[in-house]
Design a protein around this motif. Structure first.
Motif, PDB file in Angstrom:
ATOM      1  N   ILE A  50      48.673 -12.962 -16.466  1.00  0.00           N
ATOM      2  CA  ILE A  50      48.022 -11.818 -15.821  1.00  0.00           C
ATOM      3  C   ILE A  50      47.150 -12.300 -14.670  1.00  0.00           C
ATOM      4  O   ILE A  50      47.183 -11.749 -13.574  1.00  0.00           O
ATOM      5  N   LEU A  51      46.377 -13.346 -14.908  1.00  0.00           N
ATOM      6  CA  LEU A  51      45.473 -13.850 -13.884  1.00  0.00           C
ATOM      7  C   LEU A  51      46.236 -14.516 -12.735  1.00  0.00           C
ATOM      8  O   LEU A  51      45.823 -14.417 -11.583  1.00  0.00           O
ATOM      9  N   ILE A  52      47.342 -15.154 -13.022  1.00  0.00           N
ATOM     10  CA  ILE A  52      48.136 -15.809 -11.984  1.00  0.00           C
ATOM     11  C   ILE A  52      48.923 -14.780 -11.176  1.00  0.00           C
ATOM     12  O   ILE A  52      48.937 -14.828  -9.954  1.00  0.00           O
ATOM     13  N   GLY A  53      49.568 -13.844 -11.852  1.00  0.00           N
ATOM     14  CA  GLY A  53      50.345 -12.820 -11.159  1.00  0.00           C
ATOM     15  C   GLY A  53      51.659 -13.354 -10.623  1.00  0.00           C
ATOM     16  O   GLY A  53      52.013 -14.525 -10.799  1.00  0.00           O
ATOM     17  N   ASP A  88      45.178 -22.690 -15.950  1.00  0.00           N
ATOM     18  CA  ASP A  88      46.067 -23.378 -16.888  1.00  0.00           C
ATOM     19  C   ASP A  88      47.038 -24.347 -16.209  1.00  0.00           C
ATOM     20  O   ASP A  88      48.193 -24.470 -16.592  1.00  0.00           O
ATOM     21  N   GLY A  89      46.570 -25.034 -15.148  1.00  0.00           N
ATOM     22  CA  GLY A  89      47.390 -26.036 -14.479  1.00  0.00           C
ATOM     23  C   GLY A  89      48.447 -25.491 -13.540  1.00  0.00           C
ATOM     24  O   GLY A  89      49.259 -26.251 -13.012  1.00  0.00           O
ATOM     25  N   TYR A  90      48.453 -24.178 -13.286  1.00  0.00           N
ATOM     26  CA  TYR A  90      49.460 -23.558 -12.419  1.00  0.00           C
ATOM     27  C   TYR A  90      49.439 -24.176 -11.021  1.00  0.00           C
ATOM     28  O   TYR A  90      50.477 -24.568 -10.485  1.00  0.00           O
ATOM     29  N   LEU A  91      48.266 -24.258 -10.428  1.00  0.00           N
ATOM     30  CA  LEU A  91      48.152 -24.773  -9.067  1.00  0.00           C
ATOM     31  C   LEU A  91      48.604 -26.229  -9.000  1.00  0.00           C
ATOM     32  O   LEU A  91      49.312 -26.632  -8.065  1.00  0.00           O
ATOM     33  N   LYS A  92      48.224 -27.022  -9.977  1.00  0.00           N
ATOM     34  CA  LYS A  92      48.617 -28.431 -10.018  1.00  0.00           C
ATOM     35  C   LYS A  92      50.138 -28.571 -10.066  1.00  0.00           C
ATOM     36  O   LYS A  92      50.723 -29.401  -9.366  1.00  0.00           O
ATOM     37  N   ARG A  93      50.789 -27.731 -10.869  1.00  0.00           N
ATOM     38  CA  ARG A  93      52.266 -27.764 -10.939  1.00  0.00           C
ATOM     39  C   ARG A  93      52.875 -27.400  -9.594  1.00  0.00           C
ATOM     40  O   ARG A  93      53.843 -28.018  -9.148  1.00  0.00           O
ATOM     41  N   LYS A  94      52.309 -26.382  -8.929  1.00  0.00           N
ATOM     42  CA  LYS A  94      52.817 -25.966  -7.617  1.00  0.00           C
ATOM     43  C   LYS A  94      52.626 -27.082  -6.581  1.00  0.00           C
ATOM     44  O   LYS A  94      53.511 -27.319  -5.755  1.00  0.00           O
ATOM     45  N   GLU A  95      51.471 -27.746  -6.625  1.00  0.00           N
ATOM     46  CA  GLU A  95      51.212 -28.867  -5.720  1.00  0.00           C
ATOM     47  C   GLU A  95      52.240 -29.970  -5.942  1.00  0.00           C
ATOM     48  O   GLU A  95      52.822 -30.489  -4.983  1.00  0.00           O
ATOM     49  N   ASP A  96      52.443 -30.342  -7.200  1.00  0.00           N
ATOM     50  CA  ASP A  96      53.401 -31.396  -7.528  1.00  0.00           C
ATOM     51  C   ASP A  96      54.801 -31.025  -7.069  1.00  0.00           C
ATOM     52  O   ASP A  96      55.527 -31.866  -6.526  1.00  0.00           O
ATOM     53  N   ASP A  97      55.196 -29.763  -7.279  1.00  0.00           N
ATOM     54  CA  ASP A  97      56.523 -29.299  -6.852  1.00  0.00           C
ATOM     55  C   ASP A  97      56.678 -29.391  -5.334  1.00  0.00           C
ATOM     56  O   ASP A  97      57.729 -29.815  -4.836  1.00  0.00           O
ATOM     57  N   ALA A  98      55.652 -28.987  -4.583  1.00  0.00           N
ATOM     58  CA  ALA A  98      55.714 -29.017  -3.114  1.00  0.00           C
ATOM     59  C   ALA A  98      55.850 -30.451  -2.606  1.00  0.00           C
ATOM     60  O   ALA A  98      56.669 -30.738  -1.721  1.00  0.00           O
ATOM     61  N   VAL A  99      55.077 -31.360  -3.169  1.00  0.00           N
ATOM     62  CA  VAL A  99      55.127 -32.758  -2.740  1.00  0.00           C
ATOM     63  C   VAL A  99      56.461 -33.386  -3.130  1.00  0.00           C
ATOM     64  O   VAL A  99      57.076 -34.107  -2.333  1.00  0.00           O
ATOM     65  N   THR A 100      56.948 -33.092  -4.334  1.00  0.00           N
ATOM     66  CA  THR A 100      58.244 -33.625  -4.776  1.00  0.00           C
ATOM     67  C   THR A 100      59.370 -33.152  -3.859  1.00  0.00           C
ATOM     68  O   THR A 100      60.233 -33.942  -3.454  1.00  0.00           O
ATOM     69  N   LEU A 101      59.369 -31.858  -3.517  1.00  0.00           N
ATOM     70  CA  LEU A 101      60.381 -31.317  -2.607  1.00  0.00           C
ATOM     71  C   LEU A 101      60.296 -31.998  -1.247  1.00  0.00           C
ATOM     72  O   LEU A 101      61.317 -32.383  -0.671  1.00  0.00           O
ATOM     73  N   ALA A 102      59.091 -32.163  -0.732  1.00  0.00           N
ATOM     74  CA  ALA A 102      58.907 -32.782   0.580  1.00  0.00           C
ATOM     75  C   ALA A 102      59.415 -34.223   0.586  1.00  0.00           C
ATOM     76  O   ALA A 102      60.088 -34.646   1.537  1.00  0.00           O
ATOM     77  N   VAL A 103      59.120 -34.968  -0.457  1.00  0.00           N
ATOM     78  CA  VAL A 103      59.574 -36.358  -0.544  1.00  0.00           C
ATOM     79  C   VAL A 103      61.105 -36.411  -0.613  1.00  0.00           C
ATOM     80  O   VAL A 103      61.746 -37.228   0.064  1.00  0.00           O
ATOM     81  N   ARG A 104      61.687 -35.523  -1.407  1.00  0.00           N
ATOM     82  CA  ARG A 104      63.156 -35.475  -1.509  1.00  0.00           C
ATOM     83  C   ARG A 104      63.780 -35.175  -0.142  1.00  0.00           C
ATOM     84  O   ARG A 104      64.746 -35.813   0.275  1.00  0.00           O
ATOM     85  N   ARG A 105      63.201 -34.189   0.551  1.00  0.00           N
ATOM     86  CA  ARG A 105      63.729 -33.824   1.875  1.00  0.00           C
ATOM     87  C   ARG A 105      63.504 -34.945   2.891  1.00  0.00           C
ATOM     88  O   ARG A 105      64.345 -35.180   3.751  1.00  0.00           O
ATOM     89  N   ALA A 106      62.367 -35.633   2.812  1.00  0.00           N
ATOM     90  CA  ALA A 106      62.094 -36.739   3.730  1.00  0.00           C
ATOM     91  C   ALA A 106      63.122 -37.851   3.526  1.00  0.00           C
ATOM     92  O   ALA A 106      63.576 -38.470   4.496  1.00  0.00           O
TER      93      ALA A 106
END
Length: 159
Positions: A50-53, A88-106
């Motif tokens: 609910i809080l994350i939306g 509940d760690g939502y932002l941290k997971r999103k950060e990790d996903d963004a960096v992982t995607l960027a590294v893969r694309r790089a």
């Protein structure tokens, strides 16, 4: 200031009838020469969805309101603040996903030589990607933000 931010966040949560939540506020290390005080607000709750939306929309709105209310209090104390809220760690997971995607694309750009455009993301997430790909191991890779507000994305290319 930590106590002020915590109290405001808890009051907001009670107002949202999400009073089964715990709030922890931590002041982050200051950047040399910068006047801003950085705070990290961690919320743990059984009502995280609910809080994350949807796509973090509620979390972004909550963070915006908390930043406004906290900034008003900090101005009374002649202090300038910024804060980031995670649930509940939502932002941290999103950060990790963004960096992982960027590294893969790089890595793809390194192999093919063709530029790669990432999906649109917030300024905060773009900054994380730019910082990651500015590390020495990526000296042959360049990043550039393109697009208009709300739809800004990063293009990764060979430098």
């Amino acid at each position: 200031m930590e106590l002020i931010i915590k109290t405001i966040a808890e009051d907001f949560l009670v107002g949202l009838q999400l009073d089964e939540a715990s709030v922890r506020v931590e002041r982050k290390e200051a950047v040399e020469g910068e006047e801003l005080e950085h705070y990290f607000v961690e919320i743990r709750t059984t009502d995280a969805p609910i809080l994350i939306g949807r796509h973090g929309d509620n979390l972004n709105a909550f963070q915006h309101l908390l930043r406004i209310a906290s900034s008003r209090k900090s101005e009374e104390l002649n202090r300038k603040i910024t804060l980031v809220v995670d649930v509940d760690g939502y932002l941290k997971r999103k950060e990790d996903d963004a960096v992982t995607l960027a590294v893969r694309r790089a890595e793809q750009v390194r192999t093919t030589g063709d530029p790669s455009k990432l999906p649109p993301m917030s300024g905060f997430m773009r900054r994380l990607v730019h910082l990651e790909l500015a590390k020495p191991e990526w000296e042959d890779i360049a990043t550039e933000s393109i697009g208009r507000a709300g739809f800004r994305a990063i293009v990764i290319k060979k430098s």
